[in-house]
Motif scaffolding. Structure first.
Motif, mmCIF file in Angstrom:
data_model
loop_
_atom_site.group_PDB
_atom_site.id
_atom_site.type_symbol
_atom_site.label_atom_id
_atom_site.label_comp_id
_atom_site.label_asym_id
_atom_site.label_seq_id
_atom_site.Cartn_x
_atom_site.Cartn_y
_atom_site.Cartn_z
ATOM 1 N N GLY A 50 0.850 -1.212 0.000
ATOM 2 C CA GLY A 50 0.000 0.000 0.000
ATOM 3 C C GLY A 50 0.870 1.240 0.000
ATOM 4 O O GLY A 50 0.646 2.190 0.756
ATOM 5 N N ARG A 55 5.624 7.682 -0.401
ATOM 6 C CA ARG A 55 6.109 8.479 0.729
ATOM 7 C C ARG A 55 7.032 7.683 1.658
ATOM 8 O O ARG A 55 8.138 8.144 1.998
ATOM 9 N N ASP A 72 1.397 -1.316 -4.718
ATOM 10 C CA ASP A 72 0.072 -0.724 -4.483
ATOM 11 C C ASP A 72 -0.867 -1.258 -5.554
ATOM 12 O O ASP A 72 -0.439 -1.534 -6.673
ATOM 13 N N ASP A 98 -1.712 -6.531 -5.307
ATOM 14 C CA ASP A 98 -2.804 -6.519 -4.331
ATOM 15 C C ASP A 98 -2.357 -7.254 -3.067
ATOM 16 O O ASP A 98 -1.909 -8.404 -3.151
ATOM 17 N N ALA A 99 -2.526 -6.601 -1.928
ATOM 18 C CA ALA A 99 -2.088 -7.168 -0.644
ATOM 19 C C ALA A 99 -2.761 -8.498 -0.320
ATOM 20 O O ALA A 99 -2.188 -9.313 0.408
ATOM 21 N N GLN A 121 -7.949 -0.249 5.406
ATOM 22 C CA GLN A 121 -8.809 0.233 4.312
ATOM 23 C C GLN A 121 -9.187 -0.917 3.390
ATOM 24 O O GLN A 121 -9.785 -0.695 2.341
HETATM 25 C C1 LIG Z 1 -3.714 5.681 3.296
HETATM 26 S S1 LIG Z 1 -2.958 5.334 1.753
HETATM 27 C C2 LIG Z 1 -1.258 5.345 2.230
HETATM 28 C C3 LIG Z 1 -0.289 5.569 1.088
HETATM 29 C C4 LIG Z 1 1.191 5.641 1.521
HETATM 30 N N1 LIG Z 1 1.609 4.421 2.209
HETATM 31 C C5 LIG Z 1 1.423 6.834 2.418
HETATM 32 O O1 LIG Z 1 1.536 6.636 3.636
HETATM 33 O O2 LIG Z 1 1.469 7.959 1.896
HETATM 34 C C6 LIG Z 1 -3.311 3.578 1.597
HETATM 35 C C7 LIG Z 1 -2.798 2.966 0.300
HETATM 36 O O3 LIG Z 1 -3.076 1.563 0.347
HETATM 37 C C8 LIG Z 1 -3.456 1.146 -0.952
HETATM 38 N N2 LIG Z 1 -4.233 -0.086 -0.814
HETATM 39 C C9 LIG Z 1 -5.447 -0.245 -0.225
HETATM 40 N N3 LIG Z 1 -5.843 -1.535 -0.324
HETATM 41 C C10 LIG Z 1 -4.849 -2.198 -0.963
HETATM 42 C C11 LIG Z 1 -4.663 -3.547 -1.348
HETATM 43 N N4 LIG Z 1 -5.602 -4.480 -1.128
HETATM 44 N N5 LIG Z 1 -3.512 -3.890 -1.961
HETATM 45 C C12 LIG Z 1 -2.553 -2.950 -2.229
HETATM 46 N N6 LIG Z 1 -2.693 -1.647 -1.921
HETATM 47 C C13 LIG Z 1 -3.825 -1.282 -1.276
HETATM 48 C C14 LIG Z 1 -4.235 2.322 -1.528
HETATM 49 O O4 LIG Z 1 -4.281 2.296 -2.928
HETATM 50 C C15 LIG Z 1 -3.432 3.509 -0.965
HETATM 51 O O5 LIG Z 1 -2.441 3.926 -1.879
#
Ligand SMILES: C[S@@+](CC[C@H](N)C(=O)[O-])C[C@H]1O[C@@H](n2cnc3c(N)ncnc32)[C@H](O)[C@@H]1O
Length: 251
Positions: A50, A55, A72, A98-99, A121
């Motif tokens: 994710g 960042r 991500d 995908d996680a 999320q």
């Molecule tokens: C709150 S943002 C945080 C982004 C970054 N880590 C930061 O702190 O700036 C959460 C991130 O998790 C990603 N995300 C949510 N569910 C996901 C999944 N199942 N697999 C991969 N990425 C996922 C979203 O696309 C998003 O970019």
């Protein structure tokens, strides 16, 4: 609430720009720097799940970590992360993934990070457990997983959760939510989904997916964050869990 809706939310250009700005100008929180450096040696091979626009991974590179992969499930986020990495001439790898079904071999990493409450999320407890299992699978025995969540016991939201409990008991909760603890809230990037867990729930989920040595600490106990970090992100809880190594499982 479907994982697809979360994907659409983060694919919105407003969300991508929000996280791209944070990657370029905010960087790591003080607490993140402290927690990551206290756990991971500089030579560690790290997976950031994710990663958004990069960042955390970009910040880790700046701290001297050199074996970094950020993934991500939103391709536009991955493109922004790659763009910044190239502009800065860093060597972080970013890819789409995908996680809940990681396209990675077993036992590849010394550590994994799912920062800024991203794990919460993922809608649906079974899906979050699937992500915990997948991350466990790709860590080497003894590897460490660090992630953050909000905390349902936060006294600031006690009245909200008492009222929400009554809504779930009498069936008047928002029908778009999957489980008690789920919330939609207004954020700079629009209406956002977040599961707010209890500590007991996270401990159970981690144990059920094979993690040991579970610890957690509030962000505010680790550092007094500057105003720009507090504007970007609320108080949260860092979770630290370990994939048992052979010595733990022997006998
Ligand atoms: C709150 S943002 C945080 C982004 C970054 N880590 C930061 O702190 O700036 C959460 C991130 O998790 C990603 N995300 C949510 N569910 C996901 C999944 N199942 N697999 C991969 N990425 C996922 C979203 O696309 C998003 O970019």
């Amino acid at each position: 609430m479907e994982p697809q809706s979360v994907h659409e939310h983060f694919s919105d250009p407003r969300a991508v720009q929000h996280y791209a700005k944070a990657a370029a100008s905010l960087g790591l929180w003080v607490s993140e720097e402290r927690v990551f450096q206290s756990i991971f040696p500089k030579e560690a091979t790290l997976l950031e799940v994710g990663c958004g626009a990069g960042r955390i991974s970009i910040g880790l590179w700046e701290l001297g970590y050199r074996h970094l992969l950020g993934i991500d499930f939103v391709r536009e986020m991955v493109s922004e992360a790659r763009r910044l990495n190239k502009k800065l001439e860093y060597g972080v790898s970013f890819r789409h993934g995908d996680a809940t079904r990681l396209d990675l071999e077993d036992s590849l990493f010394d550590g994994a990070i799912f920062g800024f409450n991203g794990l919460m999320q993922i809608p649906g407890r079974e899906n979050r457990r699937r992500a915990m299992s997948e991350i466990h699978r790709v860590l080497r025995p003894g590897g460490v997983f660090v992630f953050t969540t909000h905390d349902r016991a936060n006294p600031r939201y006690r009245e909200f959760w008492e009222a929400e409990k009554r809504r779930w008991e009498n069936g008047t909760m928002n029908p778009g939510l999957c489980e008690f603890g789920d919330r939609f809230y207004e954020a700079p990037i629009g209406c956002t989904f977040m599961h707010i867990p209890s500590q007991a729930e996270i401990t159970l989920d981690l144990e059920a997916t094979g993690w040991t040595g579970i610890e957690s600490v509030h962000r505010s106990e680790v550092a007094n964050e500057p105003a720009d970090v507090r504007e970007f992100s609320d108080e949260c809880r860092f979770w630290i869990a370990r994939r048992p190594d052979q010595a733990d499982t022997a006998g």
